[in-house]
Design a protein around this motif. Structure first.
Motif, PDB file in Angstrom:
ATOM      1  N   SER A   1       2.444  19.462  -1.622  1.00  0.00           N
ATOM      2  CA  SER A   1       2.191  18.675  -2.822  1.00  0.00           C
ATOM      3  C   SER A   1       1.640  17.314  -2.446  1.00  0.00           C
ATOM      4  O   SER A   1       1.989  16.754  -1.408  1.00  0.00           O
ATOM      5  CB  SER A   1       3.495  18.506  -3.607  1.00  0.00           C
ATOM      6  N   LEU A   2       0.810  16.786  -3.314  1.00  0.00           N
ATOM      7  CA  LEU A   2       0.304  15.434  -3.151  1.00  0.00           C
ATOM      8  C   LEU A   2       1.448  14.429  -3.175  1.00  0.00           C
ATOM      9  O   LEU A   2       1.377  13.366  -2.574  1.00  0.00           O
ATOM     10  CB  LEU A   2      -0.687  15.126  -4.286  1.00  0.00           C
TER      11      LEU A   2
ATOM     12  N   PRO B   1      -0.017   9.271   7.354  1.00  0.00           N
ATOM     13  CA  PRO B   1      -0.244   7.907   6.861  1.00  0.00           C
ATOM     14  C   PRO B   1      -1.348   7.852   5.800  1.00  0.00           C
ATOM     15  O   PRO B   1      -1.238   7.120   4.825  1.00  0.00           O
ATOM     16  CB  PRO B   1      -0.653   7.126   8.110  1.00  0.00           C
ATOM     17  N   GLN B   2      -2.403   8.659   5.985  1.00  0.00           N
ATOM     18  CA  GLN B   2      -3.484   8.679   5.006  1.00  0.00           C
ATOM     19  C   GLN B   2      -2.990   9.250   3.679  1.00  0.00           C
ATOM     20  O   GLN B   2      -3.297   8.721   2.604  1.00  0.00           O
ATOM     21  CB  GLN B   2      -4.672   9.513   5.513  1.00  0.00           C
ATOM     22  N   GLY B   3      -2.208  10.331   3.730  1.00  0.00           N
ATOM     23  CA  GLY B   3      -1.646  10.915   2.517  1.00  0.00           C
ATOM     24  C   GLY B   3      -0.706   9.954   1.811  1.00  0.00           C
ATOM     25  O   GLY B   3      -0.693   9.868   0.577  1.00  0.00           O
ATOM     26  N   LEU B   4       0.070   9.191   2.579  1.00  0.00           N
ATOM     27  CA  LEU B   4       0.981   8.205   1.993  1.00  0.00           C
ATOM     28  C   LEU B   4       0.192   7.092   1.299  1.00  0.00           C
ATOM     29  O   LEU B   4       0.547   6.654   0.198  1.00  0.00           O
ATOM     30  CB  LEU B   4       1.896   7.623   3.063  1.00  0.00           C
TER      31      LEU B   4
ATOM     32  N   ASP C   1       0.388   6.253  -2.604  1.00  0.00           N
ATOM     33  CA  ASP C   1       0.699   4.899  -3.082  1.00  0.00           C
ATOM     34  C   ASP C   1      -0.366   4.401  -4.062  1.00  0.00           C
ATOM     35  O   ASP C   1      -0.047   3.771  -5.069  1.00  0.00           O
ATOM     36  CB  ASP C   1       0.825   3.925  -1.916  1.00  0.00           C
ATOM     37  N   LEU C   2      -1.637   4.686  -3.764  1.00  0.00           N
ATOM     38  CA  LEU C   2      -2.722   4.293  -4.670  1.00  0.00           C
ATOM     39  C   LEU C   2      -2.580   5.013  -6.010  1.00  0.00           C
ATOM     40  O   LEU C   2      -2.749   4.413  -7.074  1.00  0.00           O
ATOM     41  CB  LEU C   2      -4.088   4.597  -4.050  1.00  0.00           C
ATOM     42  N   PHE C   3      -2.258   6.294  -5.964  1.00  0.00           N
ATOM     43  CA  PHE C   3      -2.048   7.054  -7.197  1.00  0.00           C
ATOM     44  C   PHE C   3      -0.914   6.448  -8.019  1.00  0.00           C
ATOM     45  O   PHE C   3      -1.052   6.242  -9.226  1.00  0.00           O
ATOM     46  CB  PHE C   3      -1.747   8.523  -6.862  1.00  0.00           C
TER      47      PHE C   3
ATOM     48  N   PHE D   1      -9.819  -2.564  -7.883  1.00  0.00           N
ATOM     49  CA  PHE D   1     -10.769  -2.615  -6.769  1.00  0.00           C
ATOM     50  C   PHE D   1     -10.099  -3.182  -5.525  1.00  0.00           C
ATOM     51  O   PHE D   1     -10.252  -2.650  -4.417  1.00  0.00           O
ATOM     52  CB  PHE D   1     -11.983  -3.461  -7.165  1.00  0.00           C
ATOM     53  N   GLY D   2      -9.324  -4.263  -5.713  1.00  0.00           N
ATOM     54  CA  GLY D   2      -8.626  -4.897  -4.591  1.00  0.00           C
ATOM     55  C   GLY D   2      -7.574  -3.999  -3.963  1.00  0.00           C
ATOM     56  O   GLY D   2      -7.284  -4.108  -2.776  1.00  0.00           O
ATOM     57  N   ILE D   3      -6.985  -3.109  -4.749  1.00  0.00           N
ATOM     58  CA  ILE D   3      -6.005  -2.161  -4.212  1.00  0.00           C
ATOM     59  C   ILE D   3      -6.703  -0.987  -3.523  1.00  0.00           C
ATOM     60  O   ILE D   3      -6.251  -0.509  -2.486  1.00  0.00           O
ATOM     61  CB  ILE D   3      -5.098  -1.637  -5.349  1.00  0.00           C
ATOM     62  N   THR D   4      -7.811  -0.539  -4.085  1.00  0.00           N
ATOM     63  CA  THR D   4      -8.490   0.670  -3.604  1.00  0.00           C
ATOM     64  C   THR D   4      -9.235   0.466  -2.288  1.00  0.00           C
ATOM     65  O   THR D   4      -9.157   1.314  -1.391  1.00  0.00           O
ATOM     66  CB  THR D   4      -9.461   1.189  -4.675  1.00  0.00           C
TER      67      THR D   4
END
Length: 169
Positions: free
Chosen positions: A5-6, A12-15, A19-21, A80-83
């Motif tokens: 699952s997502l 680390p990339q998945g985390l 977190d962004l989601f 944008f600043g988070i992404t």
């Protein structure tokens, strides 16, 4: 049974993507709450009066229009600043094929996985060492394909004649 699952990141990339989601959902819920609050306030404050008079109509409130335009721009700048930092943490900085640890070639109905440093080629299975970041080149042999391992990294499309690079860890 494995939880593929997502919402159960294993890298680390998945985390970072998870977190962004979560941040996006929280910001969207805050915007929704604000919009619903203004809507309900307007429904109560400007409802029909018992005397039957129609309320006065207001056109062109410049301060209000500027405020909601600026608020929208601020929310977009925050997103944008988070992404951008998360994109930088999940994408390889270079696209040098010499650094490719794995090459995934999509074919109709199957995946070809090449390990260039060892000369091994497999079909439909990727083997990754635990805790080691691997640069993966994504290619297509025929049509546009989507590559996604929800727990490790985001979804990437690859088209014939184009090579995309990702990290898997």
């Amino acid at each position: 049974m494995l939880n593929h699952s997502l919402f159960n990141p294993a890298s680390p990339q998945g985390l970072n993507i998870s977190d962004l989601f979560n941040a996006t959902v929280i910001i969207a819920l805050a915007v929704l709450a604000l919009v619903l609050g203004v809507l309900f306030y307007s429904i109560v404050r400007f409802r029909a009066k018992p005397n039957g008079r129609e309320p006065s109509q207001t056109h062109g409130n410049r301060r209000l229009e500027i405020a909601w335009t600026v608020a929208t721009a601020v929310v977009l700048l925050i997103m944008f600043g988070i992404t951008v930092p998360i994109m930088n943490r999940t994408q390889p900085p270079s696209a040098n094929p010499a650094f490719d640890d794995i090459v995934v070639v999509a074919h109709q109905w199957w995946w070809e996985i090449r390990y260039p440093h060892s000369g091994v080629v497999t079909a439909n299975e990727i083997h990754l060492p635990v805790g080691k970041r691997m640069q993966v080149a994504l290619q297509s042999g025929d049509v546009v394909h989507a590559f996604w391992i929800p727990q490790l990294n985001g979804k990437f499309d690859h088209a014939p004649g184009q090579t995309n690079h990702i990290w898997l860890e």
